[in-house]
Design an enzyme around this catalytic site. Structure first.
Site, mmCIF file in Angstrom:
data_model
loop_
_atom_site.group_PDB
_atom_site.id
_atom_site.type_symbol
_atom_site.label_atom_id
_atom_site.label_comp_id
_atom_site.label_asym_id
_atom_site.label_seq_id
_atom_site.Cartn_x
_atom_site.Cartn_y
_atom_site.Cartn_z
ATOM 1 N N ARG A 106 0.813 -1.224 0.000
ATOM 2 C CA ARG A 106 0.000 0.000 0.000
ATOM 3 C C ARG A 106 0.836 1.260 0.000
ATOM 4 O O ARG A 106 0.529 2.231 -0.644
ATOM 5 C CB ARG A 106 -0.912 0.023 1.235
ATOM 6 C CG ARG A 106 -2.048 -0.949 1.168
ATOM 7 C CD ARG A 106 -2.687 -1.085 2.508
ATOM 8 N NE ARG A 106 -1.678 -1.509 3.493
ATOM 9 C CZ ARG A 106 -1.949 -1.912 4.712
ATOM 10 N NH1 ARG A 106 -3.183 -1.906 5.134
ATOM 11 N NH2 ARG A 106 -0.982 -2.301 5.525
ATOM 12 N N SER A 144 -7.316 -3.587 7.874
ATOM 13 C CA SER A 144 -8.309 -4.265 8.720
ATOM 14 C C SER A 144 -8.384 -3.597 10.085
ATOM 15 O O SER A 144 -9.462 -3.441 10.662
ATOM 16 C CB SER A 144 -7.936 -5.743 8.898
ATOM 17 O OG SER A 144 -7.849 -6.379 7.661
#
Ligand code: PNS
Length: 176
Positions: A106, A144
């Site tokens: 990311r 998450s």
């Protein structure tokens, strides 16, 4: 040898013709993971989503819950499967005849951990290659842990996780 740019028929690498493993904690799976899985499934014939079962960690969702959510999301995709694993990822890859491990990258902050992990896996089994994929730009901030935090504090996570995950989060936090 195949030349580049001549229009000659290019041979697909044998590695690309095999199962690719996409391992993770998936506690829970997010739209960022889903994006990587769907794009990975265009590159590899079979994606095996490998859900880490780590007795030392205390995830919010049990292994079964995490697997069930992923199965539900990809129920119409025959080439996307889900299994749990414990122990070394390279052993799991070998047992499942996979030579590619997909990881999403990311941001720069992911790089050091991912670099270490890829090189450790390479040392443990040089036949296994790590294949990094960038997420869709709209998910580069997503994790998450952030989803759980935002949801637990009453924030909206509607665009960030599949509907089954939002539903399960609601159930989970209602019991707490
Ligand atoms: O979603 P995560 O938590 O970033 O996934 C991490 C995961 C599951 C890919 C990593 O912890 C892992 O591969 N664990 C298995 C243990 C292992 O093989 N360790 C040695 C390689 S560093």
């Amino acid at each position: 040898m195949t030349e580049v740019g001549t229009g000659a028929r290019r041979k697909k690498s044998p590695l690309m013709e095999k199962t690719a493993i996409y391992p993770g904690s998936f506690d829970p799976i997010t739209n960022g993971h889903v994006d990587i899985i769907l794009r990975g499934a265009k590159l590899f014939p079979r994606i095996l989503v490998a859900v880490l079962e780590n007795p030392k960690k205390k995830p919010l969702f049990t292994t079964k819950e995490r697997m069930d959510m992923i199965r539900k999301i990809f129920q119409n995709r025959a080439n996307i499967e889900v299994k749990a694993f414990q122990g070394l990822l390279v052993e799991f890859a070998k047992a499942n005849d996979a030579k590619i491990v997909i990881r999403g990258l990311r941001a720069i902050s992911d790089f050091e951990y991912e670099f270490q992990m890829a090189l450790m896996n390479q040392k443990l089994n040089p036949a296994i290659e790590t294949f990094f994929m960038m997420p869709n730009a709209k998910y580069t901030f997503l994790s998450s842990n952030l989803v759980k935090e935002v949801f637990s504090l009453g924030g909206c996570i509607h665009d960030l996780v599949p509907p089954v995950v939002e539903h399960k989060l609601r159930e989970k936090f209602a019991k707490k």
